[in-house]
Structures are given as C-alpha cells and as structure tokens.
Write a protein that holds these residues in place. Sequence first.
Motif, PDB file in Angstrom:
ATOM      1  N   ALA A 240       0.845  -1.197   0.000  1.00 28.23           N
ATOM      2  CA  ALA A 240       0.000   0.000   0.000  1.00 28.23           C
ATOM      3  C   ALA A 240       0.877   1.242   0.000  1.00 28.23           C
ATOM      4  O   ALA A 240       1.897   1.300   0.705  1.00 28.23           O
ATOM      5  N   PHE A 241       0.466   2.229  -0.797  1.00 30.40           N
ATOM      6  CA  PHE A 241       1.208   3.485  -0.920  1.00 30.40           C
ATOM      7  C   PHE A 241       0.201   4.624  -0.762  1.00 30.40           C
ATOM      8  O   PHE A 241      -0.739   4.744  -1.553  1.00 30.40           O
ATOM      9  N   GLU A 242       0.409   5.451   0.251  1.00 29.71           N
ATOM     10  CA  GLU A 242      -0.542   6.506   0.582  1.00 29.71           C
ATOM     11  C   GLU A 242       0.114   7.870   0.403  1.00 29.71           C
ATOM     12  O   GLU A 242       1.162   8.154   0.998  1.00 29.71           O
ATOM     13  N   LEU A 243      -0.501   8.695  -0.429  1.00 32.25           N
ATOM     14  CA  LEU A 243       0.030  10.014  -0.761  1.00 32.25           C
ATOM     15  C   LEU A 243      -0.976  11.074  -0.334  1.00 32.25           C
ATOM     16  O   LEU A 243      -2.082  11.145  -0.876  1.00 32.25           O
ATOM     17  N   PRO A 244      -0.640  11.928   0.643  1.00 32.29           N
ATOM     18  CA  PRO A 244      -1.567  12.993   1.050  1.00 32.29           C
ATOM     19  C   PRO A 244      -1.859  13.955  -0.097  1.00 32.29           C
ATOM     20  O   PRO A 244      -0.948  14.357  -0.830  1.00 32.29           O
ATOM     21  N   GLY A 245      -3.124  14.317  -0.248  1.00 32.71           N
ATOM     22  CA  GLY A 245      -3.480  15.271  -1.296  1.00 32.71           C
ATOM     23  C   GLY A 245      -2.815  16.609  -1.109  1.00 32.71           C
ATOM     24  O   GLY A 245      -2.536  17.323  -2.080  1.00 32.71           O
ATOM     25  N   SER A 246      -2.513  16.963   0.132  1.00 35.38           N
ATOM     26  CA  SER A 246      -1.854  18.244   0.403  1.00 35.38           C
ATOM     27  C   SER A 246      -0.409  18.265  -0.069  1.00 35.38           C
ATOM     28  O   SER A 246       0.204  19.340  -0.141  1.00 35.38           O
ATOM     29  N   SER A 247       0.164  17.103  -0.376  1.00 31.12           N
ATOM     30  CA  SER A 247       1.558  17.045  -0.825  1.00 31.12           C
ATOM     31  C   SER A 247       1.704  17.371  -2.305  1.00 31.12           C
ATOM     32  O   SER A 247       2.823  17.622  -2.772  1.00 31.12           O
ATOM     33  N   LEU A 248       0.606  17.352  -3.060  1.00 25.53           N
ATOM     34  CA  LEU A 248       0.682  17.517  -4.503  1.00 25.53           C
ATOM     35  C   LEU A 248       0.456  18.967  -4.912  1.00 25.53           C
ATOM     36  O   LEU A 248      -0.263  19.711  -4.253  1.00 25.53           O
ATOM     37  N   ILE A 249       1.082  19.339  -6.031  1.00 23.03           N
ATOM     38  CA  ILE A 249       0.902  20.661  -6.615  1.00 23.03           C
ATOM     39  C   ILE A 249      -0.046  20.525  -7.798  1.00 23.03           C
ATOM     40  O   ILE A 249       0.184  19.712  -8.701  1.00 23.03           O
ATOM     41  N   GLY A 250      -1.101  21.320  -7.774  1.00 25.22           N
ATOM     42  CA  GLY A 250      -2.069  21.298  -8.861  1.00 25.22           C
ATOM     43  C   GLY A 250      -1.908  22.494  -9.772  1.00 25.22           C
ATOM     44  O   GLY A 250      -1.589  23.599  -9.327  1.00 25.22           O
ATOM     45  N   THR A 251      -2.137  22.271 -11.064  1.00 21.94           N
ATOM     46  CA  THR A 251      -2.075  23.346 -12.044  1.00 21.94           C
ATOM     47  C   THR A 251      -3.488  23.800 -12.376  1.00 21.94           C
ATOM     48  O   THR A 251      -4.301  23.000 -12.836  1.00 21.94           O
ATOM     49  N   PRO A 252      -3.818  25.072 -12.127  1.00 18.98           N
ATOM     50  CA  PRO A 252      -5.185  25.525 -12.397  1.00 18.98           C
ATOM     51  C   PRO A 252      -5.490  25.554 -13.886  1.00 18.98           C
ATOM     52  O   PRO A 252      -4.633  25.884 -14.710  1.00 18.98           O
TER      53      PRO A 252
ATOM     54  N   HIS B 232      -8.418  21.799 -11.539  1.00 16.95           N
ATOM     55  CA  HIS B 232      -6.977  21.740 -11.282  1.00 16.95           C
ATOM     56  C   HIS B 232      -6.467  20.392 -11.791  1.00 16.95           C
ATOM     57  O   HIS B 232      -7.121  19.365 -11.598  1.00 16.95           O
ATOM     58  N   ARG B 233      -5.308  20.416 -12.425  1.00 20.42           N
ATOM     59  CA  ARG B 233      -4.697  19.190 -12.932  1.00 20.42           C
ATOM     60  C   ARG B 233      -3.666  18.672 -11.938  1.00 20.42           C
ATOM     61  O   ARG B 233      -2.806  19.424 -11.477  1.00 20.42           O
ATOM     62  N   PHE B 234      -3.764  17.374 -11.639  1.00 21.17           N
ATOM     63  CA  PHE B 234      -2.761  16.684 -10.843  1.00 21.17           C
ATOM     64  C   PHE B 234      -2.280  15.482 -11.660  1.00 21.17           C
ATOM     65  O   PHE B 234      -3.034  14.914 -12.445  1.00 21.17           O
ATOM     66  N   HIS B 235      -1.030  15.107 -11.446  1.00 24.81           N
ATOM     67  CA  HIS B 235      -0.495  13.957 -12.181  1.00 24.81           C
ATOM     68  C   HIS B 235       0.528  13.253 -11.291  1.00 24.81           C
ATOM     69  O   HIS B 235       1.543  13.836 -10.919  1.00 24.81           O
ATOM     70  N   VAL B 236       0.229  11.998 -10.966  1.00 25.42           N
ATOM     71  CA  VAL B 236       1.076  11.219 -10.065  1.00 25.42           C
ATOM     72  C   VAL B 236       1.627  10.005 -10.814  1.00 25.42           C
ATOM     73  O   VAL B 236       0.886   9.303 -11.509  1.00 25.42           O
ATOM     74  N   SER B 237       2.920   9.778 -10.693  1.00 23.43           N
ATOM     75  CA  SER B 237       3.557   8.560 -11.198  1.00 23.43           C
ATOM     76  C   SER B 237       4.222   7.844 -10.031  1.00 23.43           C
ATOM     77  O   SER B 237       4.853   8.495  -9.188  1.00 23.43           O
ATOM     78  N   LEU B 238       4.067   6.532  -9.996  1.00 20.56           N
ATOM     79  CA  LEU B 238       4.624   5.750  -8.887  1.00 20.56           C
ATOM     80  C   LEU B 238       5.277   4.488  -9.431  1.00 20.56           C
ATOM     81  O   LEU B 238       4.749   3.847 -10.347  1.00 20.56           O
ATOM     82  N   LEU B 239       6.410   4.147  -8.859  1.00 17.08           N
ATOM     83  CA  LEU B 239       7.107   2.904  -9.187  1.00 17.08           C
ATOM     84  C   LEU B 239       7.600   2.267  -7.902  1.00 17.08           C
ATOM     85  O   LEU B 239       8.239   2.929  -7.083  1.00 17.08           O
ATOM     86  N   ALA B 240       7.280   0.982  -7.715  1.00 15.60           N
ATOM     87  CA  ALA B 240       7.736   0.231  -6.541  1.00 15.60           C
ATOM     88  C   ALA B 240       8.467  -1.021  -7.010  1.00 15.60           C
ATOM     89  O   ALA B 240       7.988  -1.732  -7.896  1.00 15.60           O
ATOM     90  N   LEU B 241       9.619  -1.281  -6.423  1.00 15.62           N
ATOM     91  CA  LEU B 241      10.425  -2.465  -6.719  1.00 15.62           C
ATOM     92  C   LEU B 241      10.545  -3.307  -5.465  1.00 15.62           C
ATOM     93  O   LEU B 241      10.885  -2.788  -4.393  1.00 15.62           O
ATOM     94  N   VAL B 242      10.270  -4.596  -5.603  1.00 22.43           N
ATOM     95  CA  VAL B 242      10.466  -5.536  -4.499  1.00 22.43           C
ATOM     96  C   VAL B 242      11.751  -6.300  -4.780  1.00 22.43           C
ATOM     97  O   VAL B 242      11.878  -6.967  -5.809  1.00 22.43           O
ATOM     98  N   LYS B 243      12.706  -6.200  -3.840  1.00 23.66           N
ATOM     99  CA  LYS B 243      14.003  -6.845  -4.020  1.00 23.66           C
ATOM    100  C   LYS B 243      14.221  -7.896  -2.941  1.00 23.66           C
ATOM    101  O   LYS B 243      13.897  -7.671  -1.766  1.00 23.66           O
ATOM    102  N   GLU B 244      14.768  -9.033  -3.361  1.00 27.47           N
ATOM    103  CA  GLU B 244      15.122 -10.052  -2.383  1.00 27.47           C
ATOM    104  C   GLU B 244      16.412  -9.652  -1.685  1.00 27.47           C
ATOM    105  O   GLU B 244      17.004  -8.611  -1.984  1.00 27.47           O
ATOM    106  N   ALA B 245      16.858 -10.488  -0.748  1.00 25.54           N
ATOM    107  CA  ALA B 245      18.010 -10.123   0.080  1.00 25.54           C
ATOM    108  C   ALA B 245      19.264  -9.848  -0.737  1.00 25.54           C
ATOM    109  O   ALA B 245      20.100  -9.013  -0.360  1.00 25.54           O
ATOM    110  N   SER B 246      19.428 -10.512  -1.888  1.00 29.13           N
ATOM    111  CA  SER B 246      20.611 -10.309  -2.724  1.00 29.13           C
ATOM    112  C   SER B 246      20.551  -9.021  -3.532  1.00 29.13           C
ATOM    113  O   SER B 246      21.531  -8.639  -4.169  1.00 29.13           O
ATOM    114  N   GLY B 247      19.407  -8.343  -3.526  1.00 23.69           N
ATOM    115  CA  GLY B 247      19.237  -7.127  -4.304  1.00 23.69           C
ATOM    116  C   GLY B 247      18.545  -7.336  -5.629  1.00 23.69           C
ATOM    117  O   GLY B 247      18.217  -6.371  -6.324  1.00 23.69           O
ATOM    118  N   GLN B 248      18.304  -8.600  -5.995  1.00 21.35           N
ATOM    119  CA  GLN B 248      17.637  -8.896  -7.262  1.00 21.35           C
ATOM    120  C   GLN B 248      16.160  -8.499  -7.184  1.00 21.35           C
ATOM    121  O   GLN B 248      15.479  -8.749  -6.195  1.00 21.35           O
TER     122      GLN B 248
END
Length: 723
Positions: free
Chosen positions: A492-504, A511-527
């Motif tokens: 789960a990834f939670e982003l407060p709305g107050s953290s974003l900058i909107g373009t009127p 107002h326009r908002f645009h969020v991009s998110l990337l999450a990587l799960v790595k095992e102990a070796s880093g793979q």
Amino acid sequence: MQKLGVPLVICLATLLTGRVPAQNAPPAESGPAIRVTTTEVLLDLVVRDKRGRQVKNLKPDDVEIYEDGVRQQILSFRPVASHEVQRREAGIETKKATVNLSPRSLRAVNVVCIVFHNLDPVSRGRAIDAVQEFIKNDLQPDTYVGVFNLNDRLTALYPFTNNRKELLQAAQTAFNGRPMDFSRASEAILTANPTQATIAVAVGTRSANVTLQVTGGEISKTAFAGADVSNGTGANILRGDQVRERGDFSHIIGMRETDKIITMVNELGTLPGRKTVLLVTTGLVTTGDPKRFQSILDNANRSGVTVYALDTAGLSETDTIQAGNNAAGRVAGVSRTQAAANSSLGAMREKSRQNDNMNDAVRTSDTQASLRELSEGTGGFLIANTNDFRKPFQHIIEDLDAHYEASYHPSSDRYDGHLRKIEVKLARADLQVESRTGYFAMPDFNGSSTLAPFETTALAALNAQPLPHAFDFRSAAFNFQNDGTHSQNVLAFELPGSSLIGTPDPEHKTHRFHVSLLALVKEASGQIVDRFSVDAPYQIPNENLPAVRASSITYTHPVSLPPGHYTVETAVVDREGGRSAANAFPLSIPERRKGVGMSSVVLVQQVEPVSGPVDASDPLVFQRKRMVPMAALELKSTAKPVVYFVVYPDKANAEKPRIQVEFLSGGQVLAKQTADLPPADPSGTIPMIVGAAMRPGNCELRITALQGSASATESVNYTVAAK
C-alpha cells in the motif's frame, strides 16, 4: 460474516450483511516471476566525423563497448538501413543468428527540434505548411519532436512528443498570440539603394543657386519583378534611410543573429541522444568573422547538434543571391567613381566605405550562404529554392534512421534496478559516437523489460544519492494467507493530497494533478522479484479541491512471495509540480506456522465498490467491496476507525476458533474481550471487521486467534489526535 455482540470498548461487526464468499487463493508458484534467460542488449550507435557527417564504413574492430567499466564481447555489429526499425516494429520478421534470446533494445534517441527563426507574417504561413509536411513523415519509435521559437532566447512552443496529431496542431497554432521580434530589414530594404543628399551650388555673378537632390531607396526591379511598392520620393527617402541604418548597424545585427545560434546550440546541446534541428527561417546574417562562425560549428558538432536549414522563401522571383549581386553591383559602381573629382560629401562617404560595403554585400545580402555553411558544417544540408519539400524531408528521415547496431550479452546477471553505465570507444580519434549512455538493469517480467518513460523517471529518483524527499508519502505491506511456498501480500502506498501541486485550468474550472509511482520488491541479494507502477492524471473540479487536499490517494498492489527477507523501494513523482520523493522499507515473509493462522491487521481508510472484474489475487476484496488500507496510521479525533483481518483455522484441529481483542493505550491494556468466531467460509477462511477503540495518543489494537492450545497474534499501532 455474522455480527458478534461484544460489550465494553471493543465491538466486533461485519461490514456487510450475509456471508463472505470464499477467497480464491492463487495457484502455487515455483518462485518469483522472473524469466532467468540470458538477455541480449541491442545498442544503436551513430558515428560522425568532425564535420558532423555520418560515417558509414565502420568495422566491428573499430568499436569497443564497456558496461560499468567492464569490456563486453560484441556478438554482432552491422549498419541498419533506413526504415528497418519501422518494419521490425510492424511485425516483419528479421532473421537472427540466435533465437533463444530476450533482446533489450537500446535504440538511439532522436530529438528533433523544429525551430522558427526570423519569420514575418508573410513567411509564417509557408513555414507552417512546410513543418506540417515534415511531421507527416514516418519517424522512428524513439523520435521525439519539439517546437521552438528562436529570438534572443530559445522559447519552447510545444514540449517534446511523438504524438503526430498533437504536433500538427502545435505547428498550426505556433504563432497564435505570440509576438515575434524582427531583427533584419525587409527584403525590399535588402535590394534598395542608400539615401544620398547632394547639394549643388551654382555661383553666378550676383547670386548663387543651391539645389538639393535626394536619391536612393529605389527597389531593384531585377529582384522584385512586378513589386507593388511605392517609388515616390518620400517612400524612397524613408527606405533609403533604412538601408543606411542597416549598413551602419550591420555588424551589430550579425553579432545578435550569431548570438541566437549560439544560444540555440548551447540549450539544445544538453538534450540526450541525437539532436536534429530543422531551422525554419528566412535567412541568417553573420558578422563575417570566420573564426567566430567556426567556433559555432565546432560547438554544435561536440554537442551532437545537426542543423537542416529550411529557407521559407522557396522558389520565387525573390532571390537573395540576386540581392547579393545587386549589392555587389552598387559597390562596383562606387569603385568606378573613385577617380572622379569634385565628388559630393555623400559620395565621398560611400567611397570611403567601399570595403565595408563589399563585406556587407557578401555576408548580409546572400543570407542563404550562411545557412548553407551552418547546415553543411554540422552534417546537415540547406533546403532552399524549392517549393517541393518532400524529397529533402525524406532525406532528413533517412539520416535519422541510419545507424549501427551492436549486440552483446551483459557480463553481469544482477538485475537490481540500478543504472548500468555504457561507454563506447572508437579506434579512430577523429570520430565521434552517439549512443545510449546506460540503462536500468531490470529483469524480464512477462517477456518484456521495456520501461515506460514515467518509470524511467522514477528509477532515476531511486538511483539518486541521497534519495529525494520533496514531499511526504507512506508505504506499507500486509501479509495474508501463506500456503507454505508462497504468501499473499498487499503493498500500500498513501500520498496525502496536500503534498501535490495542482495546475489551475481556468477554462474548465479545474486543477490538474499527475502522479507517477514505481515500486520495486528486491530479495536479500538485491535482485528485483516484482515491479509495480502506475501513472495517474487527475482533473479535479475547483469545488472539490479542499476535499482532495484533506484526503489521501492510496494505491495497492497484491504480490505473491515465498518466505524470506525483502526490501520495497518506492519512488513517487509529482509531474505537475516537477518534484519527486522516494523511500525504502523492509518486508519479511515468515515461514508457515502449524496451527491457526492470521493475516496482518489492516486499518481501513475507506470502503469502495469494485467495478469490473474482481481480482481474485487481491485479499482486500470481498463481496465486490474493496478495503482501502491506511498506511499513515494517524487518525483525527473524530474518526471512527475499523480494522480488517482474516483468520485461517487449522483444518486438522476440531476445536472451534475464537478471537481475543485487546485495546492498549500508552502500553497499558485498557480493554480485553474474547469471543467465538463464526464458521469458516467454503475456502476455510474467516474474514473479519473490528471496530477500533479511540483514545488520544498512541494506541494499539492487538488481536489473537485461538484454536485449542494454538494461537496467532497480530496487532496494529496508530496515533489519535487530541480533541
């Protein structure tokens, strides 16, 4: 689930009436979803000489490729013909020496910059038509086109894109409402004569006659056949004065024009990949200083900038070469009068400026000459004296397509998301090479390791040291059913709305908002063993903006992992605000325990209906309702929180399962309740909702599943704000 009446502080309740359908556990997997196949890297190379011209006779022995400083063994090296990439993209099969490969194509990035320069209202229409004709050509997949205006600075009229429809529209509206700065005189001034005032004095015996004769400003009918321009005395004097002014300040004009080209090269030179400039112009005036102009060419070639100049005049009766001939003719006429006596003061001034006028005639009248030198000196060519741009445009496209392709197997088999730096060395010191400078080492998920542009941006944030932290966001993981080989989990990834900058957007009152998110799960070796990404634009009505600011945006991702220790690395990009933030947290998947089991206790932020097909692998979904988890774990004093969890009874144990709920505040147990659980559903699980107690400060809800002598305990900690 059934309602369970529990007195005191804690209340157990079902969210919905009726039974909860069985949760469909995903089939067991043998391991993380990684294709352990050897990856072939296909690297595009563009090689040019010192004049920016492409080199087409390179041999494999002339090239060395290094990855993170380690030389790679080149498997193949070949020139790629024009449009071969497009045919490959269209699905036309090409023969390969090896078939058991998963190729990682690092194509050459082509950046095409359409630059409007020195266009008046008349030439704008021709310029737009020409640019639209160019955009209609088929470009390589990794070719991005931007539209600019070059004045004292380079102004972006439309950002880089490979969307042809958007580019055609951008070209059509390029000059709407934008003032243009005109630094050169009109074409009429180019061919007019300078104004001269001659005072003739005839002295008689008793009187003197003084005659003032003003000449100059007449337009050359050779260059402008049928020109509908006034040749009256007043018009000629005005035009002649403009010619005189242009002559006096021609060096300043040349300095300013070359400064513009220097600005263009410096700014575009910082872009990645091959930089191709389509300079749409009416001409270029220079200072006539060959060293200054050569320094511009050298800088462009070092920066990988190739210029193709397009003279919008096309094929017409107006010819800058003719203008140059006219100017040279004027100088020759002055030269023939050098020996004449009794010249007027104005004529003597012209004679004294003969050399300057000759230089001005060459460098400012024939403005195509400097365009040709700029284009050919950077590996391009001049498009002029033609109204048919199709063939020269096709030639430009062929230049963009032409490159070498080298293939190799990376010596490293570690795919951890980090940037692998590529360096290409050539045996010949007089050549320059352009290629990708690196790639992110990503495993081959589902047959493809291709990254979307927003994922590349997020990976750059994850590779930054230190990690960026322009705003706050929270990440969390929840464990669910463990079948012994794999465990169901939810990130789960939670982003407060107050953290974003909107373009009127005043036109649409949003107002326009645009969020991009990337999450990587790595095992102990880093793979890397799992990847999750989302690119989400939002258009929020202005009246809803306060509610968005006061709430959070939450994304969830179900993932099945074997027992072990992992790290979850996450990057979030606020694209409207041009900011990013990243974090990492550990994730532990325990071995399956015998006896009764229990999932993580999830503090629920809200419940939302599921539209469309139900994801059977998502343990947060039941009865077409989805539990939206809370990762921040910070509650307002007015909140009415509930928690969600699942009990997994031991089928081998005949004892009836029970549950014990404890509420703690400040480490002290304030309430404790035990109750029997309802029967398991057909899948053998018991999903539950518990209303959580509230008290200002640090709170803990501890839940224990009991079945005979066996037990399993999970808890959730949260903070309640003071009233």
